[in-house]
Design an enzyme around this catalytic site. Structure first.
Site, mmCIF file in Angstrom:
data_model
loop_
_atom_site.group_PDB
_atom_site.id
_atom_site.type_symbol
_atom_site.label_atom_id
_atom_site.label_comp_id
_atom_site.label_asym_id
_atom_site.label_seq_id
_atom_site.Cartn_x
_atom_site.Cartn_y
_atom_site.Cartn_z
ATOM 1 N N SER A 147 -6.250 -0.218 -0.263
ATOM 2 C CA SER A 147 -6.639 -0.295 -1.674
ATOM 3 C C SER A 147 -6.712 -1.751 -2.085
ATOM 4 O O SER A 147 -5.992 -2.603 -1.549
ATOM 5 C CB SER A 147 -5.619 0.432 -2.553
ATOM 6 O OG SER A 147 -5.875 0.202 -3.932
ATOM 7 N N TYR B 160 3.306 1.443 -4.976
ATOM 8 C CA TYR B 160 1.936 1.645 -4.492
ATOM 9 C C TYR B 160 1.342 0.353 -3.942
ATOM 10 O O TYR B 160 0.783 0.330 -2.836
ATOM 11 C CB TYR B 160 1.061 2.191 -5.618
ATOM 12 C CG TYR B 160 -0.341 2.518 -5.189
ATOM 13 C CD1 TYR B 160 -0.590 3.588 -4.324
ATOM 14 C CD2 TYR B 160 -1.424 1.774 -5.635
ATOM 15 C CE1 TYR B 160 -1.880 3.901 -3.922
ATOM 16 C CE2 TYR B 160 -2.718 2.080 -5.240
ATOM 17 C CZ TYR B 160 -2.945 3.138 -4.381
ATOM 18 O OH TYR B 160 -4.228 3.441 -3.979
#
Length: 259
Positions: free
Chosen positions: A140, A153
């Site tokens: 990501s 995350y």
């Protein structure tokens, strides 16, 4: 098997589902993995996908024995995959001051990092012996710089980038490719929970098209969409003091108890 095979985790929704459809349209057979296999079967039937070309396997990637068993079952039933996409991932906000969020962070790492390694594990040696195959890690843009409220995350996706880079160096001499994809904001059920602006938001189908092209081309690393790659590079280049000032007051990702 004459038909090429794609093994995809997290295939019950979002990016995984879009990638599955793109690979099917390209003529691949599919081995699809998720905890919610009924959703995959409903989606397969609704889209008219040939059941003979689609294997469905239940697994929790946070449990290494579970995902390893699913991969071994797919190899026994459908043969060794040509492309393995470790897409399954979770994104939950966290606050380190809250004791329960330490468990949240452990869960994020269990899925996003250990789960990725466990997904690849059953394929590595066989691909080495065959001297071909592609392992794809879905990272990501959030792995490039840390964002407030996203500690678990962001750290996990930074770990994915580093892990895939290490694995690429290990396997390239054996003819096995490792591809790292860094999505920006993709329109999925996961991102619809976000309560902040998402620049360059891309439909999942458009992401799948670009991801498929990148994987087929054998790229080592790519950010999709490209605009988020530019943003990420600029953010990486910002001095820490400027970066910290830029994020003051930014909305945080909802914690598990707030979702």
């Amino acid at each position: 098997m004459s038909t090429r095979l794609a093994f995809i985790t997290g295939a019950s929704s979002g990016i995984g589902q879009a990638l599955a459809l793109r690979y099917y349209q390209a003529g691949y057979a599919l081995a699809l993995v998720a905890r919610r296999t009924a959703q995959i079967e409903d989606w397969r039937a609704a889209n008219g996908l040939d059941a003979q070309r689609v294997g469905i396997y239940e697994a929790d990637v946070a449990v290494p024995d579970s995902i390893v068993a699913a991969a071994q079952a797919s190899i026994a039933r459908q043969g060794l995959a040509d492309v393995v996409i470790a897409n399954a991932g979770i994104s939950i906000g966290m606050d380190t001051a809250m004791r329960e969020d330490i468990a949240v962070m452990a869960r994020i790492f269990a899925v996003n990092n250990v789960g990725m390694a466990a997904t690849f594990h059953p394929f590595v040696q066989a691909m080495r012996e065959r001297r071909s195959g592609t392992l794809v890690g879905i990272a990501s843009v959030a792995g490039i710089r840390g964002l407030p409220g996203h500690g678990g995350y962001c750290a996990s996706k930074a770990g994915v980038i580093g892990y895939c880079e290490s694995l690429r160096g290990e396997l390239r001499p054996d003819g096995v490719q490792v591809v790292t994809l860094c999505p920006g904001y993709i329109d999925t059920p996961l991102t619809r929970k976000n309560r902040y602006a998402m620049p360059f938001l891309m439909p999942a189908t458009a992401f799948a098209d670009k991801a498929f092209d990148a994987i087929e081309a054998g790229v080592r690393y790519r950010t999709i969409p490209w605009q988020m790659g530019v943003v990420a590079k600029l953010m990486r280049a910002l001095p820490n003091a400027w970066f910290d000032r830029l994020l003051v007051g930014r909305s945080r990702k909802p914690r598990q108890t707030e979702s």
